[in-house]
Write an enzyme that holds these catalytic residues in place. Structure first.
Site, short mmCIF file in Angstrom:
data_model
loop_
_atom_site.label_atom_id
_atom_site.label_comp_id
_atom_site.label_asym_id
_atom_site.label_seq_id
_atom_site.Cartn_x
_atom_site.Cartn_y
_atom_site.Cartn_z
N ASP A 1 -27.40 16.43 -6.08
CA ASP A 1 -26.29 15.94 -6.87
C ASP A 1 -25.87 14.58 -6.30
OD1 ASP A 1 -24.06 15.90 -8.62
OD2 ASP A 1 -22.80 16.73 -7.05
N ASP B 1 -22.54 20.37 -4.78
CA ASP B 1 -21.21 20.83 -4.34
C ASP B 1 -20.53 21.71 -5.37
OD1 ASP B 1 -18.78 18.83 -5.69
OD2 ASP B 1 -20.87 18.28 -5.94
N ASP C 1 -22.12 12.57 -6.60
CA ASP C 1 -20.78 12.58 -6.01
C ASP C 1 -20.55 13.81 -5.15
OD1 ASP C 1 -18.67 10.46 -7.46
OD2 ASP C 1 -20.52 10.84 -8.57
#
Length: 431
Positions: free
Chosen positions: A150, A388, A152
């Protein structure tokens, strides 16, 4: 984005975010150790050893249940569910073994879980134990593996960029040196290379300037944007070091069958639902429509939308889409997620994005790999997706669990630790 608040406090989501439920057992052990602590405050070493032994036994028992579940997965003739399936009906597939006892011992050495006498193992402890167990349970050398990340909160802080000074950059270069394939699968849905370069320039510049990698190794980096809608490959001759790949070269047969009219209908329904949420919740936001996504962004950009309002918006839009005629037909998959400062609905999701990476890398970048006459796609047991957002609702990394192994991190610093752990394990297996 998954906020630090959610990662540290959302313990109830363990029921769906992970396939394991060690919470009751660990709580019972902790209560036992707490009573022992009052009886013998000076016997720290004995208390620590006893806690370590009991935690290890619990995780070993869960590990055995997972092994039994994997055996059931591979036995198509067995009509009976595994014990783990009976305990957790929503359990998903396991692509590898999960040596939880070894993962616990590794994290206990780092986090001193057994040495704590009044604070029981936390959600974050369990999350990191699962990550370590997943690293240990993977076969790193059987096939050139794929790693997807991922953006961010995983490679860089929320809303920031991957800078040249980031400790993640040399670690990703090291993976490429070891012939590991890297895909950055992000929700950022840009149609041009310059915006992806702005977010990833630290890595792209390092890749272009290093003499340590062969041209083939440099080509082992791709960017999949908008969950599964825009593919870019590394190109040292392009102005922004990235070249867009036409969809006809990488769409899977299933994705190629998605009808543009169905896509438009899904986005129309989502846009109307998002507009209703802006009015109902009085959000300081405006609608933003793209060709494969629709969402709300803060207006003015400096405004902060409350986390609770973002999550409410995700759940409302998701339910509206599921109940709509477009959602009930199920012809086009979609993903509604909380971006930390915005909410977006994308066509497709990260399971499709990771699948494209698996097929692209297996075919040597020639597109449509894994189809008729093409090379077999990289399998789930040789794929690791790091992200996340793994809560079951409004988290776009969650879907990646269906196509490969996963690691749940909470910050770029944890990604650094994970990559160091992975490099150490790969080094041991190579030797």
């Amino acid at each position: 984005m998954t906020t630090r608040y959610r990662v540290e406090c959302e313990t109830s989501s363990m029921r769906t975010a992970t396939p394991l439920k060690p919470r009751r057992a660990r709580t019972a052990v902790h209560r036992y150790e707490l009573s022992r602590a009052w009886q013998s405050m000076n016997d720290l070493a004995q208390t620590r050893e006893e806690a370590h032994r009991r935690y290890s036994e619990i995780l070993r028992d869960v590990e055995v249940m997972i092994d039994d579940h994997i055996a059931h997965q591979h036995d198509a003739e067995n009509p009976f569910p595994s014990k783990l399936k009976l305990l957790v009906p929503s359990i998903g597939p396991f692509f590898t073994r999960l040596p939880l006892e070894a993962g616990f011992k590794f994290q206990d050495h780092k986090r001193y879980i057994s040495s704590r006498r009044f604070v029981s193992p936390s959600f974050n402890d369990v999350r990191l134990i699962l990550n370590s167990a997943q690293m240990m349970g993977r076969d790193q050398l059987r096939h050139p593996p794929a790693r997807t990340f991922d953006g961010d909160v995983t490679l860089y802080d929320d809303g920031q960029s991957l800078e040249p000074s980031s400790p993640i950059v040399p670690r990703l270069i090291d993976l490429l040196r070891k012939n590991v394939k890297i895909g950055i699968v992000t929700a950022a849905g840009y149609t041009t290379a310059d915006k992806y370069y702005a977010r990833l320039h630290g890595l792209l510049d390092a890749l272009a300037n290093t003499a340590e990698l062969t041209p083939t190794q440099k080509q082992s980096l791709i960017i999949m944007g908008g969950e599964a809608n825009y593919l870019f490959e590394f190109s040292p001759s392009s102005p922004h070091l990235l070249a867009p790949v036409p969809r006809c070269r990488w769409l899977t047969p299933e994705m190629a069958a998605w009808d543009e009219r169905d896509i438009a209908e899904v986005l129309d329904v989502a846009e109307a639902a998002l507009g209703d949420c802006i009015k109902t919740l009085n959000l300081p936001a405006v609608l933003m429509r793209k060709d494969r996504a629709v969402g709300i962004v803060a207006d003015p950009p400096s405004a902060r939308i409350p986390r609770e309002s973002l999550e409410e918006t995700v759940l409302v839009v998701q339910k509206v889409l599921e109940l709509s005629s477009a959602g009930r037909r199920g012809r086009v998959p979609f993903c509604a997620f909380n971006g930390g400062r915005d909410v977006f609905v994308d066509i497709g999701d990260k399971s499709w994005g990771v699948t494209v990476c698996q097929r692209w890398f297996a075919g040597g970048g020639n597109g449509n790999s894994g189809g008729d006459g093409g090379a077999a796609a990289i399998k789930g047991d040789n794929t690791l997706h790091v992200g996340d957002q793994f809560l079951s609702a409004g988290a776009n990394d969650f879907r990646a669990r269906s196509v490969g192994t996963t690691a749940w991190i909470a910050s770029p610093a944890e990604t650094v630790d994970l990559l160091d752990e992975l490099a150490e394990l790969m080094g041991k297996k190579m030797s």
